[in-house]
Structures are given as C-alpha cells and as structure tokens.
Enzyme design. Structure first.
Site, PDB file in Angstrom:
ATOM      1  N   ASN A 198       1.038  -1.224  -0.109  1.00 19.13           N
ATOM      2  CA  ASN A 198       0.097   0.023  -0.144  1.00 19.13           C
ATOM      3  C   ASN A 198       1.069   1.262   0.169  1.00 19.13           C
ATOM      4  O   ASN A 198       1.980   1.379   0.443  1.00 19.13           O
ATOM      5  CB  ASN A 198      -1.006   0.228   1.165  1.00 19.13           C
ATOM      6  CG  ASN A 198      -1.951   1.168   1.323  1.00 19.13           C
ATOM      7  OD1 ASN A 198      -2.379   1.325   0.256  1.00 19.13           O
ATOM      8  ND2 ASN A 198      -2.078   1.893   2.098  1.00 19.13           N
ATOM      9  N   HIS A 234       0.634   5.334   1.294  1.00 22.38           N
ATOM     10  CA  HIS A 234      -0.031   6.245   2.012  1.00 22.38           C
ATOM     11  C   HIS A 234       0.596   7.612   2.312  1.00 22.38           C
ATOM     12  O   HIS A 234       1.987   7.599   2.370  1.00 22.38           O
ATOM     13  CB  HIS A 234      -0.122   5.736   3.614  1.00 22.38           C
ATOM     14  CG  HIS A 234      -0.807   6.611   4.547  1.00 22.38           C
ATOM     15  ND1 HIS A 234      -2.430   6.508   4.465  1.00 22.38           N
ATOM     16  CD2 HIS A 234      -0.366   7.279   5.423  1.00 22.38           C
ATOM     17  CE1 HIS A 234      -2.641   7.545   5.258  1.00 22.38           C
ATOM     18  NE2 HIS A 234      -1.481   8.039   5.936  1.00 22.38           N
ATOM     19  N   SER A 241       4.708   7.172   2.305  1.00 21.64           N
ATOM     20  CA  SER A 241       5.343   5.947   2.445  1.00 21.64           C
ATOM     21  C   SER A 241       4.741   4.696   1.616  1.00 21.64           C
ATOM     22  O   SER A 241       3.493   4.703   1.583  1.00 21.64           O
ATOM     23  CB  SER A 241       5.108   5.528   4.081  1.00 21.64           C
ATOM     24  OG  SER A 241       5.272   6.712   4.664  1.00 21.64           O
ATOM     25  N   ASP A 296      -2.893   1.428   7.890  1.00 15.74           N
ATOM     26  CA  ASP A 296      -1.485   2.106   7.725  1.00 15.74           C
ATOM     27  C   ASP A 296      -0.546   1.976   8.861  1.00 15.74           C
ATOM     28  O   ASP A 296       0.261   2.671   9.007  1.00 15.74           O
ATOM     29  CB  ASP A 296      -2.050   3.614   7.775  1.00 15.74           C
ATOM     30  CG  ASP A 296      -2.935   4.045   6.804  1.00 15.74           C
ATOM     31  OD1 ASP A 296      -3.693   4.868   7.040  1.00 15.74           O
ATOM     32  OD2 ASP A 296      -3.056   3.434   5.637  1.00 15.74           O
TER      33      ASP A 296
END
Ligand code: GRF
Length: 203
Positions: free
Chosen positions: A106, A108, A135, A144
């Site tokens: 992911n 973020h 990030s 997250d």
C-alpha cells in the site's frame, strides 16, 4: 510476475506502473485492475492499456467480511504474485490481509507513523508542518500500520494549498511505488518476521 492492482479513484499510481511496464523498466504483468467504485477514472486508464478490469461495489454488501471474500475470490482467480493497493480507499478485514501477507503493498501519503488515516495533506497544513511525505509499506491488519519499505520527503511551502501539496507528494509516489514493485518482482524485497528486507537487509 503477475500483479493485481486495486483502485478507488484516479489511478495515477496505476498509470505509473503501466508506464514502467511499457518502457520495460518494470518486468511484470498487470493481470487485472479491480475497483470498488464504478466511476474510478483508473478503470479507464486500465481499459486504455488493454488491462482487464472488474468492479466490486462495497455498497452491495452489508458487511466487510462478505465484500472482502468476493474481492479475494476475484483476485485469486488471477493467482497474482503481488497485490498492489493504489489509492484503494477501503479498510480491509484482518483475514483478507493475512491471506495476502507478504505479498500486498500500500501507499500512504504521509511519513508514517505520522498522520495515519485520511485527509493527510489538510492535517499537515492545519498543524503548520514544514515537512510531509509518502510511505510505501507491506499491508498489515493495522490500518496504515504495516512495515514501511520506503519513504519520500517533500517540503511544505508557506504558499501550499492541499492540492499543491498533494501534487508534490504524487510526483514522489510515481517514482517510489514502481521502484518498490520492481524490487518485489525481482525477489529482492521480502517481508521477514514482519520486517521489510531488501537483499536480506532490514529496511
Ligand atoms: C494517492 O495520494 C495515494 O497516496 C493515496 O490515494 C491517492 C491515490 O492516488 N492512497 P491515485 O488514485 O493513484 O491517483
């Protein structure tokens, strides 16, 4: 190596992957792009690149588990080596995350662990911060909260608006995300004991 990319919106990170693949920089294949929103512009970007698309609308499900199960079945049909969340705006259940442990990424828009959650640019501006960033991390059950792989920092300028700051961040996103995916498909990036490692070294 086979990727499945999950989106919810514009898909500019998806576009960066498509470009990296087309230029030969990223040696991978995007088997499918799946969105939870039919109106996501990223679906058009995928279609224009000849990539199969699918939609799993979260509004059709009365709970997260059912949504995640349908999404998982669709993803697994492509047998991906890596699942890439690129602007995918859904909170995923722990079972779904565990199913893809070590092979789901992911991005973020903050310098994690700072500013988890949404509206990060607005919050940084409200706090008067002079530094912000983005990030890329392995996805863990904590929102997250997964092991960070790489971060890019940008200055916050006095004249910045949410959009000017977001634009500066996205420029960095489109550099670092394809780089991380490249490391993964080359077998250099691995999740070991809940720690991101590159060539065996802890990041
Ligand atoms: C990016 O800013 C990303 O950091 C966040 O959502 C945005 C998605 O952008 N997760 P896009 O859909 O890839 O253009």
């Amino acid at each position: 190596p086979t990727l499945v990319v999950l989106i919810s919106g514009s898909g500019s990170n998806l576009q960066a992957f498509i470009k990296a693949i087309e230029t030969g920089r990223l040696k991978a294949r995007i088997a499918a792009v799946i969105s939870n929103r039919a109106e996501a512009y990223g679906l058009r970007r995928a279609a224009d690149a000849g990539i199969p698309t699918d939609i799993v609308s979260h509004r059709l499900f009365d709970n997260r588990e059912n949504f995640d199960q349908v999404l998982q079945d669709k993803i697994d049909a492509f047998q991906p080596d890596l699942v890439v969340l690129a602007g995918f705006m859904r909170i995923l259940t722990p079972n779904f995350v565990r199913h893809y442990e070590g092979r789901m990424l992911n991005i973020h828009p903050s310098l994690l662990p700072l500013y988890k959650g949404i509206h990060t640019h607005r919050r940084v501006l409200e706090d008067g911060g002079n530094e912000h960033g983005v990030s890329v991390h392995f996805v863990s059950p904590e929102l997250d909260g997964g092991p960070v792989i790489i971060q890019a920092k940008v200055p916050v300028l006095p004249s910045d608006s949410e959009s000017s700051l977001a634009e500066r961040i996205q420029e960095q996103e489109h550099v670092i995300y394809p780089q991380v995916v490249k490391w993964f498909v080359e077998g250099r990036l691995k999740l070991v004991n809940n720690q991101a490692t590159l060539d065996g070294n802890a990041l």
